[in-house]
Design a protein around this motif. Structure first.
Motif, PDB file in Angstrom:
ATOM      1  N   VAL A 183      37.536 -13.185 -37.177  1.00 57.49           N
ATOM      2  CA  VAL A 183      37.820 -13.320 -35.746  1.00 57.49           C
ATOM      3  C   VAL A 183      38.446 -12.125 -35.109  1.00 57.49           C
ATOM      4  N   ALA A 184      38.028 -11.761 -34.024  1.00 58.90           N
ATOM      5  CA  ALA A 184      38.761 -10.853 -33.270  1.00 58.90           C
ATOM      6  C   ALA A 184      39.231 -11.201 -31.976  1.00 58.90           C
ATOM      7  N   VAL A 185      40.437 -11.073 -31.732  1.00 58.23           N
ATOM      8  CA  VAL A 185      41.183 -11.647 -30.392  1.00 58.23           C
ATOM      9  C   VAL A 185      41.700 -10.386 -29.400  1.00 58.23           C
ATOM     10  N   ILE A 186      41.028 -10.075 -28.279  1.00 61.14           N
ATOM     11  CA  ILE A 186      41.347  -9.189 -27.419  1.00 61.14           C
ATOM     12  C   ILE A 186      42.523  -9.611 -26.262  1.00 61.14           C
ATOM     13  N   GLY A 187      43.553  -9.074 -26.473  1.00 61.01           N
ATOM     14  CA  GLY A 187      44.717  -9.499 -25.645  1.00 61.01           C
ATOM     15  C   GLY A 187      45.765 -10.128 -26.488  1.00 61.01           C
ATOM     16  N   CYS A 188      46.837  -9.886 -26.477  1.00 61.43           N
ATOM     17  CA  CYS A 188      47.875 -10.394 -27.241  1.00 61.43           C
ATOM     18  C   CYS A 188      49.093 -10.919 -26.395  1.00 61.43           C
ATOM     19  N   GLY A 246      29.903  -2.291 -39.797  1.00 66.87           N
ATOM     20  CA  GLY A 246      28.777  -2.170 -38.852  1.00 66.87           C
ATOM     21  C   GLY A 246      28.072  -3.459 -38.086  1.00 66.87           C
ATOM     22  N   LYS A 247      28.489  -4.548 -38.958  1.00 66.54           N
ATOM     23  CA  LYS A 247      28.018  -5.999 -38.587  1.00 66.54           C
ATOM     24  C   LYS A 247      28.502  -6.484 -37.251  1.00 66.54           C
ATOM     25  N   GLY A 248      29.859  -6.374 -37.175  1.00 63.31           N
ATOM     26  CA  GLY A 248      30.442  -7.091 -36.053  1.00 63.31           C
ATOM     27  C   GLY A 248      31.032  -8.323 -36.638  1.00 63.31           C
ATOM     28  N   VAL A 249      31.616  -9.146 -35.708  1.00 61.36           N
ATOM     29  CA  VAL A 249      32.322 -10.437 -35.925  1.00 61.36           C
ATOM     30  C   VAL A 249      31.556 -11.724 -35.537  1.00 61.36           C
ATOM     31  N   PHE A 253      37.075 -13.545 -29.083  1.00 58.47           N
ATOM     32  CA  PHE A 253      38.022 -14.239 -28.018  1.00 58.47           C
ATOM     33  C   PHE A 253      38.521 -13.123 -27.043  1.00 58.47           C
ATOM     34  N   GLU A 254      38.261 -13.312 -25.852  1.00 57.39           N
ATOM     35  CA  GLU A 254      38.789 -12.544 -24.723  1.00 57.39           C
ATOM     36  C   GLU A 254      39.946 -13.075 -24.141  1.00 57.39           C
ATOM     37  N   ALA A 255      41.288 -12.743 -23.932  1.00 58.31           N
ATOM     38  CA  ALA A 255      42.260 -13.544 -23.396  1.00 58.31           C
ATOM     39  C   ALA A 255      43.203 -12.616 -22.608  1.00 58.31           C
ATOM     40  N   ILE A 256      42.419 -11.826 -22.020  1.00 50.69           N
ATOM     41  CA  ILE A 256      43.060 -10.866 -20.856  1.00 50.69           C
ATOM     42  C   ILE A 256      42.606 -11.281 -19.441  1.00 50.69           C
ATOM     43  N   GLY A 257      41.328 -11.429 -19.226  1.00 52.51           N
ATOM     44  CA  GLY A 257      40.694 -11.776 -18.010  1.00 52.51           C
ATOM     45  C   GLY A 257      40.241 -10.555 -17.350  1.00 52.51           C
ATOM     46  N   LEU A 258      39.535  -9.697 -17.935  1.00 57.00           N
ATOM     47  CA  LEU A 258      38.994  -8.393 -17.294  1.00 57.00           C
ATOM     48  C   LEU A 258      37.513  -8.180 -17.564  1.00 57.00           C
ATOM     49  N   LYS A 259      36.668  -7.534 -16.649  1.00 55.70           N
ATOM     50  CA  LYS A 259      35.420  -7.306 -17.011  1.00 55.70           C
ATOM     51  C   LYS A 259      35.127  -6.642 -18.154  1.00 55.70           C
ATOM     52  N   VAL A 260      35.776  -5.395 -18.370  1.00 59.52           N
ATOM     53  CA  VAL A 260      35.533  -4.749 -19.561  1.00 59.52           C
ATOM     54  C   VAL A 260      35.809  -5.231 -20.604  1.00 59.52           C
ATOM     55  N   THR A 261      36.875  -6.356 -20.936  1.00 62.70           N
ATOM     56  CA  THR A 261      37.213  -6.528 -22.051  1.00 62.70           C
ATOM     57  C   THR A 261      36.085  -7.815 -22.354  1.00 62.70           C
ATOM     58  N   ALA A 262      35.753  -8.543 -21.200  1.00 61.62           N
ATOM     59  CA  ALA A 262      34.644  -9.554 -21.629  1.00 61.62           C
ATOM     60  C   ALA A 262      33.530  -9.039 -22.123  1.00 61.62           C
ATOM     61  N   GLU A 263      33.079  -7.760 -21.542  1.00 59.78           N
ATOM     62  CA  GLU A 263      31.736  -7.151 -22.129  1.00 59.78           C
ATOM     63  C   GLU A 263      31.986  -6.498 -23.750  1.00 59.78           C
ATOM     64  N   GLN A 264      33.339  -6.286 -23.711  1.00 58.54           N
ATOM     65  CA  GLN A 264      33.704  -5.812 -25.125  1.00 58.54           C
ATOM     66  C   GLN A 264      33.325  -6.846 -26.282  1.00 58.54           C
ATOM     67  N   SER A 265      33.948  -8.035 -25.863  1.00 59.53           N
ATOM     68  CA  SER A 265      34.036  -9.185 -26.640  1.00 59.53           C
ATOM     69  C   SER A 265      32.656  -9.510 -27.075  1.00 59.53           C
ATOM     70  N   ALA A 275      31.159 -15.204 -28.456  1.00 53.31           N
ATOM     71  CA  ALA A 275      32.304 -14.814 -27.713  1.00 53.31           C
ATOM     72  C   ALA A 275      32.883 -15.787 -26.835  1.00 53.31           C
ATOM     73  N   THR A 276      33.949 -16.138 -26.756  1.00 51.00           N
ATOM     74  CA  THR A 276      34.590 -16.975 -26.003  1.00 51.00           C
ATOM     75  C   THR A 276      35.459 -16.470 -24.871  1.00 51.00           C
ATOM     76  N   ILE A 277      35.435 -16.581 -23.473  1.00 48.58           N
ATOM     77  CA  ILE A 277      36.046 -16.044 -22.444  1.00 48.58           C
ATOM     78  C   ILE A 277      37.044 -17.039 -22.284  1.00 48.58           C
TER      79      ILE A 277
END
Length: 364
Positions: A183-188, A246-249, A253-265, A275-277
């Protein structure tokens, strides 16, 4: 009663004397014990989402029942409760198919500006989210609360009212993370850390926490993160790919609320991943994704308050806390008084705290 009144975007909240009505049929009058300062409220204060003013904001709280209106049988005076903005009717198509968080019955889930429960200087004061937690008292529909065991500290309980429910619920209910997965979580912040904790409870083997704040990444380790990425000096998508050969997750989860981080997720997903926004992307803003990436079964989805069925989910989360599996104590940065609310939001905006709570001094 005293309440923090929202007048317009980019203006400080002011502490005012507000009149609150007596409970009518199926309404409950609450004495607020604790209220959490959440980024969602900050979005309204900064004009990123429109809301009619004047209003009392706030949606994450715990309280004690003071009085009940006609036909209320679920609670009685003295009961301890958590409030939730996922007010439900129990009768619409969403409710009867188990999706109470999506209830669209405007007789109980009043539209912005429709509530007539508070007045200030002779005019109606708008009730935000059918709650308005930034006040000494709340008048709410009985389906906006869940009764909890009086042994649960009300400050910990307040956290479950939004941030914890949203983060853990995104893992359990929306993404349905499988044991042994990555699991990857963007925004702590509070919600992201709760997603990290939820992933650990769900049995994820690797949990990658991503943020630009090193202290928050350290906190993520306490919540169950096995790996961290400081996105202030590396490309988080490339870093996640490096960590996963190289595979990805399979889950992000995007937990910030930004365009760029949503696209990264979405960009860091492996084939078949989702990917869950969670974060509130500013109203009217669009995200851009590469169409070809969808050809390998990658998915992106939103979640409303973690897809909660809060009268079932919140007591279960509190039981996980009692067992030592859900970490609530780690999320409380400090406690403030109602008249310190603007300073509290300034700290939240700086990225420093996890969760400050307004302490109304209510004895359990």
């Amino acid at each position: 009663m005293k309440a923090a009144v929202f007048h317009a975007p980019h203006q400080p909240l002011t502490i005012e004397d507000v009149e609150i009505m007596k409970p009518k049929r199926r309404e409950v009058l609450l004495r607020t014990a604790f209220a959490g300062l959440c980024h969602s409220d900050l979005h309204f204060m900064e004009g990123l989402y429109p809301y009619p003013a004047p209003a009392v904001l706030g949606h994450e709280g715990a309280a004690v029942v003071e009085a009940v209106g006609e036909d209320v049988t679920y609670v009685k005076p003295g009961d301890h409760v958590i409030t939730c903005l996922s007010v439900f009717c129990g009768e619409c198509e969403y409710c009867t198919t188990g999706h109470t968080n999506l209830c669209d019955n405007t007789e109980v889930k009043l539209l912005p500006g429709a509530a007539r429960r508070m007045t200030w200087k002779g005019q109606v004061l708008n009730q935000a989210f059918n709650l308005s937690v930034f006040a000494e008292q709340m008048l709410v529909h009985e389906h906006a609360i869940v009764k909890i065991n009086k042994e649960i500290p009300l400050d910990r309980a307040a956290l479950v009212g939004c941030g914890v429910m949203t983060g853990v619920g995104a893992v359990f209910n929306a993404a349905k993370v499988e044991p042994g997965s990555t699991v990857a979580v963007i925004g702590c912040g509070g919600i992201g850390l709760s997603a990290v904790n939820g992933a650990a409870i769900a049995g994820a083997e690797r949990i990658i926490a991503i943020d630009t704040n090193s202290s928050k990444l350290e906190k993520a380790k306490e919540m169950g993160a096995t790996h961290t990425i400081n996105a202030s000096n590396v490309d988080p998508v490339a870093a996640v790919k490096d960590m996963t050969d190289g595979k990805g997750v399979p889950y992000s989860f995007e937990a910030i609320g930004l365009k760029v981080t949503a696209e990264q997720s979405f960009a860091m997903l492996r084939p078949g991943g989702v990917a869950t926004i969670i974060g509130m992307i500013p109203f009217g803003e669009k995200i851009e994704l590469h169409g070809a990436d969808f050809l390998r079964d990658r998915k992106i989805q939103g979640t409303s308050m973690g897809g909660n069925r809060f009268r079932v989910d919140m007591p279960r989360l509190l039981e996980l806390w009692r067992q030592g599996r859900l970490k609530l104590d780690h999320l409380i940065s400090g406690k403030i008084k109602l008249n310190e609310i603007n300073e509290g939001f300034a700290k939240l905006k700086s990225g420093a705290p996890v969760r400050n709570l307004i302490d109304f001094g209510v004895a359990g």
